[in-house]
Motif scaffolding. Structure first.
Motif, PDB file in Angstrom:
ATOM      1  N   ALA A   1       0.765  -1.231   0.070  1.00  0.00           N
ATOM      2  CA  ALA A   1      -0.033  -0.039  -0.010  1.00  0.00           C
ATOM      3  C   ALA A   1       1.037   1.352   0.347  1.00  0.00           C
ATOM      4  CB  ALA A   1      -0.942  -0.010   0.973  1.00  0.00           C
TER       5      ALA A   1
ATOM      6  N   THR B   1      -2.901  -0.713  -4.742  1.00  0.00           N
ATOM      7  CA  THR B   1      -4.116  -0.648  -4.179  1.00  0.00           C
ATOM      8  C   THR B   1      -4.714  -1.863  -3.630  1.00  0.00           C
ATOM      9  OG1 THR B   1      -5.291  -0.958  -6.126  1.00  0.00           O
ATOM     10  CG2 THR B   1      -4.672   1.415  -5.621  1.00  0.00           C
ATOM     11  N   GLU B   2      -5.567  -1.729  -2.759  1.00  0.00           N
ATOM     12  CA  GLU B   2      -6.265  -3.002  -2.316  1.00  0.00           C
ATOM     13  C   GLU B   2      -6.797  -3.899  -3.537  1.00  0.00           C
ATOM     14  OE1 GLU B   2      -9.464  -4.816   1.093  1.00  0.00           O
ATOM     15  OE2 GLU B   2      -9.197  -2.523   0.666  1.00  0.00           O
ATOM     16  N   GLN B   3      -7.235  -3.201  -4.496  1.00  0.00           N
ATOM     17  CA  GLN B   3      -8.126  -3.777  -5.623  1.00  0.00           C
ATOM     18  C   GLN B   3      -6.811  -4.555  -6.458  1.00  0.00           C
ATOM     19  OE1 GLN B   3      -9.918  -1.133  -8.373  1.00  0.00           O
ATOM     20  NE2 GLN B   3     -10.795  -2.642  -9.642  1.00  0.00           N
TER      21      GLN B   3
END
Length: 163
Positions: free
Chosen positions: A140, A145-147
């Protein structure tokens, strides 16, 4: 280097910077400094159309090792299993060992640079955990990104029913 003294220039870096840091120190430095490269890599890895793909470097144990370590950590593989996998590279490097030793010694590096230090994975995994709070937080920080992280896991961890 600009004047044609490539080996001599690399030797100065090898003797005064790289040797002092060792392979573990260089891995930690790479984690701290190469965040744009990590983001670029994970951008590719998040795209299903990028597969199959090949990740490699000169010996397949340092820069590639760091890349694979991050990917395996992201997929929830234990440090013990990552370490066992990393150390398997040692036997694959054996046929070139004498040549690689001559090369690393010629640029002022210790023999460690021709092999796989046994505590490399433990030290680097520990560094990611201690300094960044884990691989998810490290990625991060790099801008992954988390996606993107979830897409990489989906692409690599065989979470699809198609497998």
């Amino acid at each position: 280097m600009a004047l044609g003294y490539r080996t001599q220039a690399i030797s100065v870096l090898g003797t005064h910077v790289m040797a002092a840091r060792g392979l573990i120190g260089l891995a930690k430095d790479s984690l701290d400094v190469c965040t744009a490269e990590v983001l670029a890599l994970f951008t590719v890895l998040a795209e299903p159309a990028s597969y199959p793909l090949l990740v490699h470097c000169t010996q397949g144990k340092d820069r590639t090792g760091l890349t694979v370590l991050l990917l395996l950590m992201l997929c929830g593989v234990s440090a013990v299993a990552i370490g066992e996998d990393y150390l398997r590279s040692e036997s694959e490097l054996a046929p070139e060992r004498e040549e690689k030793l001559r090369e690393v010694r010629s640029i002022g590096l210790p023999d460690e640079f021709a092999g796989c230090p046994p505590h490399w994975v433990d030290e680097v995994c520990g560094y990611v955990e201690e300094r960044y709070g884990g691989v998810e937080e490290y990625l991060a920080r790099c801008g992954v990104t988390e996606q993107m992280r979830e897409a990489v896991k989906q692409n690599l961890c065989c979470q699809s029913s198609d497998v």
